[in-house]
Design an enzyme around this catalytic site. Structure first.
Site, PDB file in Angstrom:
ATOM      1  N   CYS A  83      -1.826   9.767  -9.170  1.00 17.25           N
ATOM      2  CA  CYS A  83      -2.227   8.352  -9.190  1.00 17.25           C
ATOM      3  C   CYS A  83      -3.731   8.151  -9.049  1.00 17.25           C
ATOM      4  O   CYS A  83      -4.230   7.050  -9.298  1.00 17.25           O
ATOM      5  CB  CYS A  83      -1.503   7.593  -8.095  1.00 17.25           C
ATOM      6  SG  CYS A  83       0.292   7.582  -8.285  1.00 17.25           S
ATOM      7  N   CYS A 213       6.671  -3.457  -4.214  1.00 16.77           N
ATOM      8  CA  CYS A 213       6.572  -2.139  -4.841  1.00 16.77           C
ATOM      9  C   CYS A 213       5.878  -2.260  -6.194  1.00 16.77           C
ATOM     10  O   CYS A 213       6.207  -3.148  -6.987  1.00 16.77           O
ATOM     11  CB  CYS A 213       7.955  -1.539  -5.047  1.00 16.77           C
ATOM     12  SG  CYS A 213       8.978  -1.474  -3.547  1.00 16.77           S
ATOM     13  N   SER A 214       4.953  -1.364  -6.472  1.00 16.56           N
ATOM     14  CA  SER A 214       4.301  -1.383  -7.772  1.00 16.56           C
ATOM     15  C   SER A 214       5.299  -1.001  -8.856  1.00 16.56           C
ATOM     16  O   SER A 214       6.149  -0.138  -8.651  1.00 16.56           O
ATOM     17  CB  SER A 214       3.105  -0.425  -7.791  1.00 16.56           C
ATOM     18  OG  SER A 214       3.505   0.896  -7.480  1.00 16.56           O
ATOM     19  N   ILE A 216       6.539   0.341 -12.800  1.00 15.94           N
ATOM     20  CA  ILE A 216       6.079   1.242 -13.849  1.00 15.94           C
ATOM     21  C   ILE A 216       5.440   0.382 -14.934  1.00 15.94           C
ATOM     22  O   ILE A 216       5.878  -0.737 -15.197  1.00 15.94           O
ATOM     23  CB  ILE A 216       7.209   2.123 -14.408  1.00 15.94           C
ATOM     24  CG1 ILE A 216       8.359   1.276 -14.947  1.00 15.94           C
ATOM     25  CG2 ILE A 216       7.692   3.099 -13.356  1.00 15.94           C
ATOM     26  CD1 ILE A 216       9.428   2.077 -15.647  1.00 15.94           C
ATOM     27  N   HIS A 344       0.768  -0.669 -12.471  1.00 14.47           N
ATOM     28  CA  HIS A 344       0.309   0.657 -12.052  1.00 14.47           C
ATOM     29  C   HIS A 344       0.620   1.711 -13.115  1.00 14.47           C
ATOM     30  O   HIS A 344       1.452   2.595 -12.900  1.00 14.47           O
ATOM     31  CB  HIS A 344       0.951   1.008 -10.713  1.00 14.47           C
ATOM     32  CG  HIS A 344       0.501   2.300 -10.115  1.00 14.47           C
ATOM     33  ND1 HIS A 344      -0.735   2.869 -10.353  1.00 14.47           N
ATOM     34  CD2 HIS A 344       1.151   3.151  -9.255  1.00 14.47           C
ATOM     35  CE1 HIS A 344      -0.835   3.995  -9.684  1.00 14.47           C
ATOM     36  NE2 HIS A 344       0.291   4.201  -9.023  1.00 14.47           N
TER      37      HIS A 344
END
Length: 407
Positions: A83, A213-214, A216, A344
């Site tokens: 990341c 939550c980030s 996809i 992200h």
């Protein structure tokens, strides 16, 4: 003597749900790079080296990503640091300029993701995060949720048990960042949530619900990095954002020896990285105006507040609840919406942070503009592990004898 380095231009695509745009990755890269070059006012033929970052693409995708932009024969280095990939590409581009190897470099990050990308496995196979998982599974086992959600949800539970952090404080991070992203046309999500909506949304793992939550994401981002000499000679002084200090650190035994999930998910790396950057620059965290940090999950924003020194250990939940990290507060953290709401796409995230802070320091952030922003900090974390912290200063090169240290 090292050269000073500047971001002369930055660009990014809109971050989208995977597959939403139905275009190949070179199209995403071409869009972001085209914006960055236009923002800098230079052509691709002036770029001397490029670092291209991605996590889930084919080997040597960096070359193909740029071939439609130009076939100029420059060195292209492929970068993968989980990341933290985007910021690692930026670090390379900046170090080439700082070391006198080039006057104009390009940093690019992109990703096209799938649901299977972040699942992980507890079965003992050597992976980039096997040490992290070994600490987690020994204490908590391995559940059905995505691997990263499990790691960070256990860190959240630990933070709650040790410091009294509440589910409302965790949810307040998501409320803030989704509110910020409603002002960002490039964000994957652009709608606001109430605290109750965050708390009552679909559970993901432990205390974390879906808006915390980030997601996809697909997307790309890019930055053009130049030397001071190039900036002055090509009329870029008035818009060159200085990279004042930057560092990359990786895990030490401190990440694993305590058995703390807060340490496993990167708090020791963040503490070391920010200390190096602040020590090198002579700037304190109180001098910073705007911050883009790695809020892959709401708990990580709270942990990172503490590791960056915005508050004492255990006080991060109270800090976000106080309003100190939004507009009108002491700092504006994640004006872009952060990973939770902007999106992200792993390889692009660090360079999207760079783009946001470049726009903020040039006064070009529109509805998100942080008034009077002069100093900005980016924090990009990758488990497996790497942490890049970058300090930026607003344009202050004005004449041939101008002083770029003005604040």
């Amino acid at each position: 003597m090292s050269e000073r380095t500047f971001v002369a231009g930055a660009g990014m695509t809109k971050f989208d749900k995977p597959g939403a745009r139905q275009v190949p990755y070179p199209n995403l890269v071409g869009e972001a790079v085209g914006q960055a070059l236009a923002h800098a006012g230079i052509s691709y033929e002036q770029v001397q080296r490029a670092a291209v970052g991605y996590v889930f693409q084919p080997s040597a995708a960096g070359q193909r990503a740029l071939y439609d932009v130009g076939l100029t024969g420059i060195p292209v280095i492929n970068v993968n640091n989980n990341c933290a990939t985007g910021s690692t590409a930026l670090l390379l581009a900046s170090e080439w300029v700082r070391g006198g190897l080039a006057d104009v470099t390009l940093a690019v990050g992109f990703e096209q993701m799938t649901k299977s990308a972040l699942q992980g496995s507890p079965d003992g196979v050597v992976t980039t995060v096997d040490r992290h998982l070994s600490v987690m599974t020994a204490a908590h086992g391995f559940g059905d949720a995505p691997m990263t959600a499990q790691l960070f949800s256990h860190a959240a539970t630990e933070h709650m048990q040790r410091f009294g952090t509440t589910v409302e404080q965790l949810a307040a991070v998501a409320v803030k960042n989704h509110d910020h992203s409603a002002r960002n046309p490039l964000a994957q999500f652009q709608h606001r949530y109430t605290l109750e909506q965050v708390l009552n949304d679909k559970p993901v793992h432990g205390p974390l619900t879906r808006p915390q939550c980030s997601p996809i994401s697909d997307g790309a981002a890019a930055a053009v990095v130049v030397s001071e000499r190039f900036a002055r000679e090509h009329g870029l002084a008035s818009k060159a954002v200085e990279v004042v200090a930057q560092t990359l650190v990786t895990d030490t035994s401190a990440s694993f020896q305590s058995g703390s999930m807060i340490d496993v998910v990167g708090a020791p790396m963040t503490r070391r990285a920010v200390a190096k950057v602040l020590d090198a620059s002579g700037i304190t965290i109180d001098d910073i105006d705007v911050i883009e940090l790695h809020d892959c999950f709401s708990i990580n924003e709270i942990i990172t507040y503490e590791a960056l020194g915005l508050c004492a250990e255990g006080e991060g939940g109270k800090l976000v609840q106080s309003g100190a990290t939004s507009y009108g507060g002491r700092w504006v953290v994640n004006p872009s919406g952060g990973l939770i709401s902007k999106g992200h796409p792993l390889g692009a995230t660090g360079l999207a942070q760079c783009a946001e802070l470049t726009w903020q320091l040039r006064g070009e952030a529109g509805e998100r503009q942080v008034e009077g922003a002069r100093l900005a900090l980016a924090h990009n974390l990758g488990l497996g592990g790497a942490c890049v912290v970058t300090l930026y200063r607003a344009p202050s090169l004005t004449t041939a004898e101008g002083n770029a240290n003005d604040r």
